[in-house]
Write a protein that holds these residues in place. Structure first.
Motif, PDB file in Angstrom:
ATOM      1  N   TYR B 342      40.571  66.468 -12.336  1.00  0.00           N
ATOM      2  CA  TYR B 342      40.245  67.280 -11.167  1.00  0.00           C
ATOM      3  C   TYR B 342      39.340  66.538 -10.195  1.00  0.00           C
ATOM      4  CZ  TYR B 342      35.471  68.512 -12.503  1.00  0.00           C
ATOM      5  OH  TYR B 342      34.142  68.479 -12.783  1.00  0.00           O
ATOM      6  N   ARG B 343      39.434  66.919  -8.966  1.00  0.00           N
ATOM      7  CA  ARG B 343      38.553  66.379  -7.940  1.00  0.00           C
ATOM      8  C   ARG B 343      37.510  67.435  -7.639  1.00  0.00           C
ATOM      9  NH1 ARG B 343      41.582  63.323  -9.356  1.00  0.00           N
ATOM     10  NH2 ARG B 343      42.790  61.714  -8.315  1.00  0.00           N
ATOM     11  N   LYS B 344      36.265  67.013  -7.628  1.00  0.00           N
ATOM     12  CA  LYS B 344      35.270  68.077  -7.560  1.00  0.00           C
ATOM     13  C   LYS B 344      35.185  68.721  -6.181  1.00  0.00           C
ATOM     14  CE  LYS B 344      31.237  65.099  -7.034  1.00  0.00           C
ATOM     15  NZ  LYS B 344      29.946  64.739  -7.540  1.00  0.00           N
ATOM     16  N   LEU B 345      35.786  68.107  -5.188  1.00  0.00           N
ATOM     17  CA  LEU B 345      35.676  68.719  -3.870  1.00  0.00           C
ATOM     18  C   LEU B 345      36.989  69.307  -3.370  1.00  0.00           C
ATOM     19  CD1 LEU B 345      33.270  66.094  -2.374  1.00  0.00           C
ATOM     20  CD2 LEU B 345      32.724  68.368  -3.200  1.00  0.00           C
ATOM     21  N   GLY B 346      37.977  69.376  -4.221  1.00  0.00           N
ATOM     22  CA  GLY B 346      39.216  70.050  -3.845  1.00  0.00           C
ATOM     23  C   GLY B 346      39.160  71.507  -4.258  1.00  0.00           C
ATOM     24  N   ARG B 347      40.316  72.161  -4.207  1.00  0.00           N
ATOM     25  CA  ARG B 347      40.322  73.574  -4.550  1.00  0.00           C
ATOM     26  C   ARG B 347      39.925  73.792  -6.011  1.00  0.00           C
ATOM     27  NH1 ARG B 347      45.404  77.582  -3.971  1.00  0.00           N
ATOM     28  NH2 ARG B 347      45.488  76.818  -1.849  1.00  0.00           N
ATOM     29  N   GLU B 348      40.388  72.866  -6.882  1.00  0.00           N
ATOM     30  CA  GLU B 348      40.066  73.035  -8.293  1.00  0.00           C
ATOM     31  C   GLU B 348      38.575  72.948  -8.535  1.00  0.00           C
ATOM     32  OE1 GLU B 348      41.937  70.883  -6.879  1.00  0.00           O
ATOM     33  OE2 GLU B 348      42.004  68.928  -7.833  1.00  0.00           O
ATOM     34  N   GLY B 349      37.895  72.155  -7.717  1.00  0.00           N
ATOM     35  CA  GLY B 349      36.445  72.059  -7.854  1.00  0.00           C
ATOM     36  C   GLY B 349      35.773  73.403  -7.607  1.00  0.00           C
ATOM     37  N   LEU B 411      41.342  75.236   0.829  1.00  0.00           N
ATOM     38  CA  LEU B 411      41.294  73.819   0.451  1.00  0.00           C
ATOM     39  C   LEU B 411      42.598  73.430  -0.234  1.00  0.00           C
ATOM     40  CD1 LEU B 411      37.699  73.426  -1.012  1.00  0.00           C
ATOM     41  CD2 LEU B 411      38.524  72.744   1.229  1.00  0.00           C
ATOM     42  N   ASN B 412      42.841  72.128  -0.320  1.00  0.00           N
ATOM     43  CA  ASN B 412      44.060  71.653  -0.967  1.00  0.00           C
ATOM     44  C   ASN B 412      43.803  71.322  -2.417  1.00  0.00           C
ATOM     45  OD1 ASN B 412      45.719  71.712   1.336  1.00  0.00           O
ATOM     46  ND2 ASN B 412      44.628  69.898   2.077  1.00  0.00           N
ATOM     47  N   TRP B 413      44.875  71.398  -3.194  1.00  0.00           N
ATOM     48  CA  TRP B 413      44.788  70.962  -4.582  1.00  0.00           C
ATOM     49  C   TRP B 413      44.660  69.451  -4.617  1.00  0.00           C
ATOM     50  CZ3 TRP B 413      44.016  74.566  -8.084  1.00  0.00           C
ATOM     51  CH2 TRP B 413      44.596  75.829  -7.946  1.00  0.00           C
ATOM     52  N   LYS B 414      43.940  68.947  -5.614  1.00  0.00           N
ATOM     53  CA  LYS B 414      43.934  67.521  -5.962  1.00  0.00           C
ATOM     54  C   LYS B 414      43.617  66.629  -4.776  1.00  0.00           C
ATOM     55  CE  LYS B 414      46.637  65.993  -9.756  1.00  0.00           C
ATOM     56  NZ  LYS B 414      47.931  65.679 -10.312  1.00  0.00           N
ATOM     57  N   LYS B 415      42.761  67.086  -3.905  1.00  0.00           N
ATOM     58  CA  LYS B 415      42.494  66.276  -2.746  1.00  0.00           C
ATOM     59  C   LYS B 415      41.029  66.490  -2.409  1.00  0.00           C
ATOM     60  CE  LYS B 415      44.873  65.480   1.575  1.00  0.00           C
ATOM     61  NZ  LYS B 415      45.697  66.182   2.544  1.00  0.00           N
ATOM     62  N   THR B 416      40.293  65.427  -2.257  1.00  0.00           N
ATOM     63  CA  THR B 416      38.887  65.581  -1.920  1.00  0.00           C
ATOM     64  C   THR B 416      38.757  65.635  -0.409  1.00  0.00           C
ATOM     65  OG1 THR B 416      38.403  64.251  -3.839  1.00  0.00           O
ATOM     66  CG2 THR B 416      36.601  64.638  -2.334  1.00  0.00           C
ATOM     67  N   ASP B 417      38.917  66.843   0.150  1.00  0.00           N
ATOM     68  CA  ASP B 417      38.714  66.885   1.605  1.00  0.00           C
ATOM     69  C   ASP B 417      37.263  67.222   1.902  1.00  0.00           C
ATOM     70  OD1 ASP B 417      41.548  69.034   1.691  1.00  0.00           O
ATOM     71  OD2 ASP B 417      39.797  69.216   0.412  1.00  0.00           O
ATOM     72  N   LEU B 418      36.438  66.189   1.854  1.00  0.00           N
ATOM     73  CA  LEU B 418      35.003  66.368   1.997  1.00  0.00           C
ATOM     74  C   LEU B 418      34.626  66.916   3.367  1.00  0.00           C
ATOM     75  CD1 LEU B 418      32.288  66.018   0.631  1.00  0.00           C
ATOM     76  CD2 LEU B 418      32.195  63.698   1.528  1.00  0.00           C
ATOM     77  N   SER B 419      35.199  66.311   4.412  1.00  0.00           N
ATOM     78  CA  SER B 419      34.797  66.718   5.764  1.00  0.00           C
ATOM     79  C   SER B 419      35.209  68.167   6.006  1.00  0.00           C
ATOM     80  CB  SER B 419      35.441  65.815   6.810  1.00  0.00           C
ATOM     81  OG  SER B 419      36.831  65.917   6.708  1.00  0.00           O
ATOM     82  N   ARG B 420      36.391  68.537   5.474  1.00  0.00           N
ATOM     83  CA  ARG B 420      36.855  69.906   5.642  1.00  0.00           C
ATOM     84  C   ARG B 420      35.916  70.875   4.951  1.00  0.00           C
ATOM     85  NH1 ARG B 420      42.670  72.095   4.300  1.00  0.00           N
ATOM     86  NH2 ARG B 420      42.603  73.950   5.591  1.00  0.00           N
ATOM     87  N   LEU B 421      35.521  70.500   3.730  1.00  0.00           N
ATOM     88  CA  LEU B 421      34.628  71.355   2.963  1.00  0.00           C
ATOM     89  C   LEU B 421      33.310  71.557   3.705  1.00  0.00           C
ATOM     90  CD1 LEU B 421      34.220  72.872   0.305  1.00  0.00           C
ATOM     91  CD2 LEU B 421      33.237  70.806  -0.641  1.00  0.00           C
ATOM     92  N   ILE B 422      32.769  70.430   4.227  1.00  0.00           N
ATOM     93  CA  ILE B 422      31.495  70.537   4.958  1.00  0.00           C
ATOM     94  C   ILE B 422      31.656  71.441   6.166  1.00  0.00           C
ATOM     95  CG2 ILE B 422      29.798  69.231   6.307  1.00  0.00           C
ATOM     96  CD1 ILE B 422      30.228  66.944   4.329  1.00  0.00           C
ATOM     97  N   ASN B 423      32.777  71.247   6.888  1.00  0.00           N
ATOM     98  CA  ASN B 423      33.020  72.098   8.051  1.00  0.00           C
ATOM     99  C   ASN B 423      33.082  73.568   7.671  1.00  0.00           C
ATOM    100  OD1 ASN B 423      33.081  70.170   9.988  1.00  0.00           O
ATOM    101  ND2 ASN B 423      35.278  69.778   9.792  1.00  0.00           N
ATOM    102  N   LEU B 424      33.775  73.841   6.571  1.00  0.00           N
ATOM    103  CA  LEU B 424      33.921  75.233   6.148  1.00  0.00           C
ATOM    104  C   LEU B 424      32.589  75.834   5.735  1.00  0.00           C
ATOM    105  CD1 LEU B 424      37.265  74.925   4.203  1.00  0.00           C
ATOM    106  CD2 LEU B 424      36.832  76.482   6.094  1.00  0.00           C
ATOM    107  N   ILE B 425      31.769  75.029   5.031  1.00  0.00           N
ATOM    108  CA  ILE B 425      30.459  75.545   4.624  1.00  0.00           C
ATOM    109  C   ILE B 425      29.603  75.818   5.850  1.00  0.00           C
ATOM    110  CG2 ILE B 425      28.302  74.964   3.447  1.00  0.00           C
ATOM    111  CD1 ILE B 425      29.953  73.635   1.292  1.00  0.00           C
ATOM    112  N   LEU B 426      29.683  74.911   6.835  1.00  0.00           N
ATOM    113  CA  LEU B 426      28.945  75.134   8.081  1.00  0.00           C
ATOM    114  C   LEU B 426      29.427  76.412   8.751  1.00  0.00           C
ATOM    115  CD1 LEU B 426      28.564  71.605   9.690  1.00  0.00           C
ATOM    116  CD2 LEU B 426      26.772  73.120   8.826  1.00  0.00           C
ATOM    117  N   LEU B 427      30.768  76.563   8.805  1.00  0.00           N
ATOM    118  CA  LEU B 427      31.334  77.778   9.393  1.00  0.00           C
ATOM    119  C   LEU B 427      30.801  79.016   8.684  1.00  0.00           C
ATOM    120  CD1 LEU B 427      33.576  78.989  11.325  1.00  0.00           C
ATOM    121  CD2 LEU B 427      35.005  79.040   9.273  1.00  0.00           C
TER     122      LEU B 427
END
Lengths: 151, 643
Positions: B342-349, B411-427
């Motif tokens: 698993y990737r800790k910053l994808g959906r599974e994370g 978020l996507n499976w199996k993909k570390t979309d860090l910038s997306r995650l940060i954006n979403l948390i900011l949102l």
């Protein structure tokens, strides 16, 4: 004490008694045995006191357990004991005591069991801290395992 | 005579159950002689015999056959027909029979409908499920036989507990049991999968619908239970952190975690051993709940006549399944593969975070419920663990969880979309910040400081989920839905469930923080102010019902001096039990309620407690929406199974 069951069954199971006599007795029954008068007096006494006291009474009552009920506070319970305890709280409030003083007073009289919010003591450390410890442990576990996988 | 037939039917079911287990074992020894069809047939027979004996019991209730002790103890000729039918599960013996009925029903469904499933897995599932059924059938036969008879036959029965004579009882236990027992099939799948060494995404696809159905049923069961307690017990609360409620929350919390982790297994074939462990634990919690409630260790309206043998036997069942399943898990559990995959910053994370938080919440409830019992046994010290404890320990984790809920699904499976995650948390931070500030400005009522935080989180959940749903429809620039056939209902369903959680949170917070309550004496025709309403007491009236007498106190509700409605609150005497219940009067004003209960009645005055409960309806609406969302997400599961 009057045997309610006997009295009530006598009233109800006589089918010959007509409906209205039954109703009359039913009302009488309430009137006689539910000791509403003493309660009425106590409620009426506090009618003039301010709303702040009422709110504080409610707040304190929510934190005290009705000792004869199943996990109810004296705020929720309709048991006679709960009512007595609320009267106790009320009289203490009117005496001008603070919330903590009243809770301490009740605690001294009835012991730990009366407190809905357990005290932080030697034997409740696990109770209070375990959720937070579990969370931190779980978090550390996940993070360290993930680090290992990168190497 | 009837009792004998019912008895015989239970015995035949018992034999079919043993037969199923024997056939299942033989299937793996001598595959040539035994086909999976014979195992299936034996499972179907279990169901038919139990169903028949259940009908027999219901029939004896309907015709009031008091030669059967169980009917005599729990029924009465004057009881309305509907409560005769539902009263079957209003007592210990009947409800255990219902429990077994659902257990065998699950086997039945597996035998009939899962045609495409791997044969040996299916046989194992049926075998393990039959083992559970066997344990409970033994429990019935040895300690809780509903068909025991007596002579001479009494003229009338003792009647059903009046608190249980209510529409809530008609639907609450079956749903709750469907949830509890539904997790048994998930348990069977988990153990069978372990034995087969086949815990993979295919396994997850098979087990997912069962998990989801059980979870939804449990959600509905708990929601109805809360609703029933609210209007029937007359305390005006919807959740009391009562031990019995808490034990039903345990499988719900792990079940919720399970629903999410199963998706990880299904979609990216990861987090497998954890998911299996959750499947096992969820059913064990269901068993634990049944044990605690039925043994009388936790005293409540749910604990029927207490017999120490029952408690002991339940403890035996619980220990047997706990020890055996955990040993199998320890030996056969798949390697903790999730460490790598698993990737800790994808959906599974985020699902892992969700699981961690839900398990911590579960531990809060578990410890809070059992700690006082344990402490008293060990040291003799009696303490109470009440709502204040749960509020302090439960809420912080629940808040963190809710903050992340709308982020996960985008978020996507199996993909570390860090910038997306940060954006979403900011949102999320911005949306919540704006909501909190405007709520502080908007709400002029006095309430707890944290209330707007909680409401904001609820609104964030609703808004976030709705936005995701709208996006799923793929609107074109003109606002048309592009291709409705390609909308994935599973995604809509999960977001509906998330929105339901938001609705629930909003309701819970508003009613807890901003309820107004008056507790006092009402003289005849007196008018009092309550929030924006005026309430007038206009007198009492006696009334006679089918099996009770009641005194009804009538009130009129005014809003800005206009009459908007009237309600009555009742004290009721049930004749056959000689007990009294309080029927709360509820006036419905949009999503809010005015709730009246009586403590004392007199000719000139009543002592009543009246409260205005703003938005209280949202609590149950949210619960149902969650369950509905869960079911919607199943609709296109069939396609997945084939793919």
């Amino acid at each position: 004490m009057v045997n309610f069951r006997f009295l009530y069954l006598m009233l109800i199971d006589r089918s010959s008694l007509c409906k209205y006599i039954k109703i009359f007795f039913l009302i009488l029954f309430y009137f006689l045995f539910f000791e509403a008068d003493s309660l009425k007096a106590s409620y009426l006494d506090t009618e003039d006191t301010n709303i702040e006291l009422m709110e504080r009474e409610r707040e304190i009552s929510g934190l005290l357990r009705c000792l004869v009920c199943q996990n109810q506070s004296i705020l929720e319970s309709n048991a006679p004991l709960a009512k007595d305890m609320r009267l106790l709280v009320r009289s203490q409030l009117i005496d001008g005591k603070s919330n903590d003083e009243i809770i301490d007073y009740v605690h001294d009289r009835y012991g730990d069991f009366v407190l809905m919010k357990p005290l932080f003591k030697k034997y409740t450390i696990f109770l209070w801290l375990s959720p937070f410890v579990f969370f931190v442990m779980g978090l550390l576990f996940i993070l360290t395992k993930n680090k290992k996988s990168k190497t | 005579m009837i009792a004998k037939i019912g008895q015989l039917s239970i015995f035949l079911a018992f034999i079919s159950t043993i037969l199923t287990i024997v056939l299942a074992i033989l299937y793996f020894k001598k595959r040539d002689f035994i086909t999976d069809n014979s195992v299936k047939l034996a499972s179907v027979m279990q169901f038919i015999f139990i169903l028949f004996s259940y009908f027999v019991l219901t029939y004896s209730y309907v015709i009031s056959d008091f030669s059967i002790i169980n009917v005599w103890q729990n029924s009465h000729t004057a009881k309305p027909l509907i409560y005769k039918i539902t009263g079957v599960w209003g007592n210990h013996e009947g409800s255990i029979l219902l429990w077994v009925l659902i257990l065998t029903f699950m086997s039945f469904l597996i035998s009939i409908f899962s045609q495409e499933m791997n044969k040996s897995l299916k046989v194992r599932v049926l075998g393990i499920q039959s083992l559970v059924t066997l344990a409970f059938l033994l429990f019935i036969i040895l300690t809780s036989n509903p068909f025991l008879t007596q002579f001479p036959i009494p003229l009338n029965g003792l009647g059903l507990n009046p608190v249980l004579q209510d529409p809530g009882l008609i639907i609450h236990p079956p749903f709750l049991y469907l949830g509890y027992v539904g997790f048994s099939i998930v348990f069977s799948f988990a153990v069978a999968g372990l034995l087969e060494n086949k815990i993979d995404s295919k396994w997850a696809r098979w087990v997912y619908p069962w998990t989801m159905i059980s979870w939804s049923a449990l959600t509905i069961g708990i929601t109805i239970g809360s609703w029933w307690a609210y209007y029937e017990l007359g305390w005006g609360g919807w959740w009391f952190w009562d031990p019995v409620e808490n034990v039903s929350l345990l499988p719900w919390l792990t079940g919720t975690a399970l629903v999410h982790s199963t998706m990880v297994v299904r979609n990216i074939n990861s987090l497998k051993s954890w998911t299996v462990l959750l499947s096992i634990m969820t059913f064990l919690f269901s068993l634990l709940g049944t044990f605690l409630v039925r043994s009388g260790i936790l005293i409540s309206v749910h604990s029927f006549a207490v017999d120490p043998r029952r408690g002991l036997f339940m403890l035996f069942i619980l220990s047997f399944f706990t020890v055996s399943s955990l040993i199998i898990f320890a030996i056969k559990s798949p390697k903790p593969d999730y460490l790598i995959e698993y990737r800790k910053l994808g959906r599974e994370g985020l699902i892992i975070l969700n699981n961690l938080l839900l398990v911590v919440l579960c531990s809060v409830v578990f410890i809070g419920t059992l700690y006082p019992l344990l402490l008293e046994t060990i040291s003799g010290i009696k303490i109470s663990v009440g709502p204040p404890y749960f509020n302090i320990t439960f809420l912080p984790f629940a808040f963190i969880l809710m903050f992340f809920v709308p982020i996960g699904p985008v978020l996507n499976w199996k993909k570390t979309d860090l910038s997306r995650l940060i954006n979403l948390i900011l949102l999320a931070l911005i949306v919540n910040g704006v909501l909190i500030i405007s709520l502080y400005a908007f709400i002029d009522k006095k309430g707890p400081i944290l209330a707007p935080f909680s409401i904001a989180l609820g609104l964030w959940l609703i808004a976030g989920s709705l936005v995701t749903i709208v996006k799923r429809f793929g609107l074109s620039e003109e606002g048309y839905i592009r291709n409705i056939t390609r909308v994935r209902l599973s995604k809509i369903g999960s977001n509906l469930a998330h929105a339901g959680l938001g609705v629930l949170i909003v309701g819970v917070t508003i009613v807890t923080a901003y309820e107004t309550k008056v507790d006092r004496v009402f003289e005849l025709n007196e008018k009092i102010e309550l929030d924006n309403f005026q309430i007038q007491y206009i007198g009492i009236k006696p009334n006679i019902g089918k099996n009770y007498d009641e005194i009804v106190a009538n009130f009129i509700i005014y809003k800005s001096e206009d009459k908007i409605g009237d309600i009555s609150s009742t004290k009721r005497f049930y004749r056959s039990q000689d007990t009294m219940t309080t029927e709360a009067g509820i006036y419905r004003y949009f999503f809010s309620h005015i709730y009246i209960t009586l403590s004392d009645i007199n000719e000139e005055y009543v002592v009543a407690s009246i409260s205005y409960k703003p938005f209280v309806k949202l609590i149950w609406l949210g619960g149902f929406l969650m369950a509905f969302g869960g079911l919607v997400s199943l609709v296109d599961n069939k396609k997945r199974l084939k793919s």
